[in-house]
Design a protein around this motif. Structure first.
Motif, short mmCIF file in Angstrom:
data_model
loop_
_atom_site.label_atom_id
_atom_site.label_comp_id
_atom_site.label_asym_id
_atom_site.label_seq_id
_atom_site.Cartn_x
_atom_site.Cartn_y
_atom_site.Cartn_z
N PRO A 23 0.82 -1.22 0.00
CA PRO A 23 0.00 0.00 0.00
C PRO A 23 0.86 1.27 0.00
O PRO A 23 0.45 2.29 -0.54
N THR A 26 1.49 2.42 -3.58
CA THR A 26 0.34 2.60 -4.47
C THR A 26 0.43 3.89 -5.27
O THR A 26 0.25 3.89 -6.50
N ARG A 29 3.17 3.69 -7.94
CA ARG A 29 2.76 2.85 -9.07
C ARG A 29 1.81 3.61 -9.98
O ARG A 29 1.94 3.58 -11.21
N GLU A 30 0.86 4.31 -9.39
CA GLU A 30 -0.10 5.08 -10.18
C GLU A 30 0.58 6.24 -10.92
O GLU A 30 0.25 6.52 -12.07
#
Length: 98
Positions: A23, A26, A29-30
């Motif tokens: 998490p 996240t 990655r986005e």
């Protein structure tokens, strides 16, 4: 965001490190998913490396002339904050050339 087109003038390499499932990674990655194509289109000869490793904290590394490297931790940062950190690394490259 004209500075995005100056990446290849100020950097020799850009590396994103993050975990595939964590998490904490996240947002990183986005960011890569949404911005890689644009960055690569504006800087086609600049190596933009994406390194995924289980359990690693998200980081952004920039390599400059003469082997100088700098990095920033991206843990807990939003996409806008990651963008700002990337801009700061580009500006640091301009300062190294002066």
């Amino acid at each position: 965001m004209a500075w995005r087109g100056r990446l290849s003038r100020n950097l020799k390499e850009l590396r994103f490190l993050y975990c595939q499932t964590s998490p904490a990674s996240t947002q990183t990655r986005e960011f890569v998913h949404r911005n890689y194509k644009d960055l690569k289109t504006l800087n086609p000869k600049l190596p933009i490396l994406i390194r995924e490793c289980s359990g690693v904290e998200p980081q952004l590394w920039a390599r400059y002339d003469m082997g100088v490297e700098r990095y920033v931790r991206l843990d807990g940062l939003t996409e806008a904050q990651i963008n700002k950190k990337l801009e700061e690394l580009v500006q640091a490259g301009e300062a190294l050339k002066a």
